[in-house]
Design a protein around this motif. Structure first.
Motif, mmCIF file in Angstrom:
data_model
loop_
_atom_site.group_PDB
_atom_site.id
_atom_site.type_symbol
_atom_site.label_atom_id
_atom_site.label_comp_id
_atom_site.label_asym_id
_atom_site.label_seq_id
_atom_site.Cartn_x
_atom_site.Cartn_y
_atom_site.Cartn_z
ATOM 1 N N SER A 1 17.542 -6.485 -28.603
ATOM 2 C CA SER A 1 18.184 -7.356 -29.112
ATOM 3 C C SER A 1 17.689 -8.778 -29.341
ATOM 4 N N LYS A 2 18.469 -9.709 -29.914
ATOM 5 C CA LYS A 2 17.839 -11.050 -30.050
ATOM 6 C C LYS A 2 17.512 -11.704 -28.545
ATOM 7 N N LYS A 3 18.263 -11.220 -27.584
ATOM 8 C CA LYS A 3 18.279 -11.773 -26.330
ATOM 9 C C LYS A 3 17.802 -10.901 -25.227
ATOM 10 N N VAL A 4 18.012 -9.464 -25.512
ATOM 11 C CA VAL A 4 17.413 -8.444 -24.508
ATOM 12 C C VAL A 4 16.460 -7.719 -24.636
ATOM 13 N N PHE A 5 15.648 -7.548 -23.611
ATOM 14 C CA PHE A 5 14.495 -6.684 -23.909
ATOM 15 C C PHE A 5 14.163 -5.884 -22.705
ATOM 16 N N LEU A 6 13.406 -4.818 -23.152
ATOM 17 C CA LEU A 6 12.912 -3.824 -21.840
ATOM 18 C C LEU A 6 11.518 -4.675 -21.346
ATOM 19 N N ASN A 7 10.946 -4.415 -20.190
ATOM 20 C CA ASN A 7 10.001 -4.659 -19.734
ATOM 21 C C ASN A 7 9.188 -3.632 -18.914
ATOM 22 N N ILE A 8 7.743 -3.470 -19.091
ATOM 23 C CA ILE A 8 6.921 -2.657 -18.159
ATOM 24 C C ILE A 8 5.868 -3.543 -17.753
ATOM 25 N N ASP A 9 5.654 -3.708 -16.323
ATOM 26 C CA ASP A 9 4.667 -4.647 -16.126
ATOM 27 C C ASP A 9 3.984 -4.135 -14.554
ATOM 28 N N VAL A 10 2.550 -4.167 -14.706
ATOM 29 C CA VAL A 10 1.602 -3.835 -13.674
ATOM 30 C C VAL A 10 0.915 -4.923 -13.282
ATOM 31 N N LYS A 11 0.902 -5.082 -12.009
ATOM 32 C CA LYS A 11 0.172 -6.246 -11.046
ATOM 33 C C LYS A 11 -0.787 -5.650 -10.389
ATOM 34 N N LYS A 12 -1.957 -6.205 -10.060
ATOM 35 C CA LYS A 12 -2.908 -5.729 -8.754
ATOM 36 C C LYS A 12 -2.882 -7.269 -8.006
ATOM 37 N N ILE A 13 -2.528 -7.058 -6.724
ATOM 38 C CA ILE A 13 -2.698 -7.888 -5.866
ATOM 39 C C ILE A 13 -4.005 -7.801 -4.966
ATOM 40 N N PHE A 14 -5.098 -8.766 -4.891
ATOM 41 C CA PHE A 14 -6.176 -8.439 -4.313
ATOM 42 C C PHE A 14 -6.184 -9.242 -2.813
ATOM 43 N N LEU A 15 -4.991 -8.533 -2.015
ATOM 44 C CA LEU A 15 -4.701 -9.201 -0.691
ATOM 45 C C LEU A 15 -5.317 -8.596 0.404
ATOM 46 N N ASN A 16 -6.060 -9.460 1.236
ATOM 47 C CA ASN A 16 -6.655 -8.916 2.602
ATOM 48 C C ASN A 16 -5.953 -10.001 3.672
ATOM 49 N N THR A 17 -5.688 -9.336 4.718
ATOM 50 C CA THR A 17 -5.140 -10.098 5.918
ATOM 51 C C THR A 17 -5.753 -9.589 7.131
ATOM 52 N N THR A 18 -5.646 -10.427 8.338
ATOM 53 C CA THR A 18 -5.861 -10.005 9.621
ATOM 54 C C THR A 18 -4.722 -9.741 10.656
ATOM 55 N N ALA A 19 -4.955 -8.716 11.319
ATOM 56 C CA ALA A 19 -3.776 -8.168 12.207
ATOM 57 C C ALA A 19 -4.378 -8.157 13.584
ATOM 58 N N MET A 20 -3.593 -8.828 14.442
ATOM 59 C CA MET A 20 -3.852 -8.545 15.875
ATOM 60 C C MET A 20 -3.056 -7.982 16.705
ATOM 61 N N VAL A 21 -3.314 -6.917 17.221
ATOM 62 C CA VAL A 21 -2.467 -6.085 18.001
ATOM 63 C C VAL A 21 -2.718 -6.162 19.425
ATOM 64 N N ASP A 22 -1.620 -6.226 20.153
ATOM 65 C CA ASP A 22 -1.542 -6.637 21.797
ATOM 66 C C ASP A 22 -1.043 -5.358 22.013
ATOM 67 N N ALA A 23 -2.130 -4.279 22.604
ATOM 68 C CA ALA A 23 -1.767 -3.021 23.250
ATOM 69 C C ALA A 23 -2.139 -3.171 24.772
ATOM 70 N N GLY A 24 -2.254 -3.971 25.461
ATOM 71 C CA GLY A 24 -2.339 -4.631 26.794
ATOM 72 C C GLY A 24 -1.687 -3.401 27.759
ATOM 73 N N ASN A 25 -0.397 -3.063 27.287
ATOM 74 C CA ASN A 25 0.555 -2.202 28.017
ATOM 75 C C ASN A 25 -0.054 -0.679 28.086
ATOM 76 N N LEU A 26 -1.116 -0.232 27.313
ATOM 77 C CA LEU A 26 -1.545 1.004 27.424
ATOM 78 C C LEU A 26 -2.775 0.938 28.320
ATOM 79 N N THR A 27 -3.065 -0.017 29.153
ATOM 80 C CA THR A 27 -4.374 -0.083 29.824
ATOM 81 C C THR A 27 -3.824 0.796 31.075
ATOM 82 N N PRO A 28 -4.906 2.027 31.309
ATOM 83 C CA PRO A 28 -4.880 2.688 32.472
ATOM 84 C C PRO A 28 -4.766 1.984 33.854
ATOM 85 N N GLU A 29 -4.004 2.497 34.810
ATOM 86 C CA GLU A 29 -3.875 1.841 36.224
ATOM 87 C C GLU A 29 -5.553 1.880 36.798
ATOM 88 N N ASP A 30 -6.178 2.876 36.613
ATOM 89 C CA ASP A 30 -7.560 2.967 37.222
ATOM 90 C C ASP A 30 -8.755 2.232 36.440
#
Length: 235
Positions: free
Chosen positions: A176-205
């Protein structure tokens, strides 16, 4: 013949004038217009990663969310859009070498869940034809990682907030004059850095592995597709 040429010239000038007035009216109608869209949005990561020490790859789940955006028209062709939404994803590694701690050389590590807040601002070019308005856009995204749940295996996971380039294509179809349908596609070129603390998995030996396992760095290319469908309102 001269009279016909004069009449034809007058008709052409009149037609140009009418066309010009129509364009001006259309531009007047669209200039400074706001549009609001509410979409259902599928966030589909195209992940690829380089994980230090344990190797393997990252796997990030697809998420479907509601999304809200606001578009401001400078004129009938140029507009700026801001999208707002937040999404939650499951994260795990695949094919990681955990043989040093007795868990095999192709293990999967559950890294829990993380929320992403990715406000994105794009500048758009619109080419309206009747009730159909296709557009292209490009802009900037800033993704904030928050409420990290590290899962049941490791001590902690941290993600670095990042800026990224965003590209966009879409179409508005007037209902209508005010209402419309929308189809939209985006591509986000996102890179990040993750730091994982897995010190709890250290073997006792093997206590010497603790510093290494406590600081596992991963460079992750998320680069999601954002595919949306919804309704909009002009005001």
């Amino acid at each position: 013949m001269m009279k016909k040429l004069i009449v034809l010239a007058a008709m052409i000038i009149a037609g140009i004038h009418v066309f010009g007035q129509t364009v001006k009216e259309e531009e007047k109608d669209v200039k400074h217009e706001w549009r609001l869209r509410l979409r259902g949005l599928a966030v589909i990561p195209q992940e690829e990663s380089s994980i230090g020490v344990i190797g393997g790859d990252a796997e990030i789940s697809t998420s479907i969310i509601p999304e809200l955006d606001f578009t401001y028209f400078f004129n009938r062709h140029f507009a700026a859009e801001l999208i707002l939404g937040t999404t939650r994803h499951k994260v795990n590694t695949t094919g990681s070498d955990l043989s040093a701690i007795g868990l095999g050389n192709s293990a999967e590590v559950d890294l829990g869940k993380v929320w992403l807040l990715p406000p994105t601002l794009t500048l758009q070019y619109h080419y309206p034809v009747g009730k159909v308005n296709p557009y292209l856009g490009a802009g900037v995204n800033y993704t904030i990682f928050y409420s990290v749940d590290q899962g049941p295996i490791v001590n902690n996971v941290k993600y670095k907030n990042k800026f990224a380039f965003a590209a966009q294509a879409g179409i508005d179809i007037d209902i209508s004059k005010k209402v419309f349908l929308n189809i939209d596609v985006k591509k986000i070129f996102l890179n990040t850095t993750a730091m994982v603390d897995a010190g709890n998995l250290t073997p006792e030996d093997s206590p010497s592995l603790a510093p290494v396992l406590s600081n596992i760095e991963a460079d992750v290319k998320i680069r999601p597709w954002l595919v949306g469908f919804g309704l909009g309102y002009k005001f």
